[in-house]
Design an enzyme around this catalytic site. Sequence first.
Site, PDB file in Angstrom:
ATOM      1  N   PRO A  68     -71.908 -42.736 -50.699  1.00  0.00           N
ATOM      2  CA  PRO A  68     -73.229 -42.146 -50.463  1.00  0.00           C
ATOM      3  C   PRO A  68     -74.331 -43.147 -50.785  1.00  0.00           C
ATOM      4  CG  PRO A  68     -72.216 -41.217 -52.427  1.00  0.00           C
ATOM      5  CD  PRO A  68     -71.164 -42.039 -51.757  1.00  0.00           C
ATOM      6  N   HIS A  69     -75.360 -43.113 -49.973  1.00  0.00           N
ATOM      7  CA  HIS A  69     -76.374 -44.159 -50.053  1.00  0.00           C
ATOM      8  C   HIS A  69     -77.742 -43.619 -49.689  1.00  0.00           C
ATOM      9  CE1 HIS A  69     -78.489 -47.521 -47.746  1.00  0.00           C
ATOM     10  NE2 HIS A  69     -78.534 -47.900 -49.000  1.00  0.00           N
ATOM     11  N   ALA A  70     -78.775 -44.148 -50.315  1.00  0.00           N
ATOM     12  CA  ALA A  70     -80.142 -43.820 -49.917  1.00  0.00           C
ATOM     13  C   ALA A  70     -81.023 -45.037 -50.137  1.00  0.00           C
ATOM     14  CB  ALA A  70     -80.674 -42.626 -50.705  1.00  0.00           C
TER      15      ALA A  70
END
Lengths: 157, 86
Positions: A68-70
Amino acid sequence: MRLREILSDEVIVESLRASDKRGVLKEIVELLKAKKRLADLSADKVLNALIEREKFGSTGIGKGIAVPHAKLDGIREIVGAFGKSPRGIEFNALDGEPVHIIFLVLSPPDRKDEYIKILQRISTAARKTNFCRFLRNAKSIQEIVDIFQEMDEIVQV
Amino acid sequence: MKLRKKIKVTNEHGLHIRPASIFAETAKSHRSTVVVSKGGEDVDGRSIMEILSLGINSGHEVVLEVDGPDAERAMSALESILVGNL
């Protein structure tokens, strides 16, 4: 970028308590907040950014791994965290399998190259070695750290 | 039919998870085999994990090799993804 550059002992969760996608992301983000890795950003803002990214398509890339990445304004450098779920989390992963290993990555908007490098390192390790199995079987944070160090030495990207 | 083409990746975000996933699914939707090569390493274009392991970024050059009855269609569709036409 080596795994140990962004994954210190204090941002590793050996056994996540939550049992769903939002729950595990929240658990990891709250750890990052507690360890002062989020600068002035609230945990809620970071969590919402991660959830929004998941709506574009799951970051569960297969073999029980999710990344997961932002990208966030206010983050000054690449921030990483790791969590392991013994029971497995339904993550809508690309191979349909539950996720047990989560590498969470936050980056400033202009640092997308490093995220691809991190993805490259993780997926190369997952392809070429028993990385996934060793991580799932690790019984302590120290064992997890040892695996990261070994992967950083073996996997050349 | 076997087709081989060197392509410069101009998808501005590079092949991170979402475009790599679209690439792999597009490859799987065709009957031809797909091999992606970069820096001397060849991977199966139908595997997102293998595609990600190449670390393909914007500006990189890859070689796409497609072999099968729908090679032309597959090559065209996959090239579109690499140059950013999602």
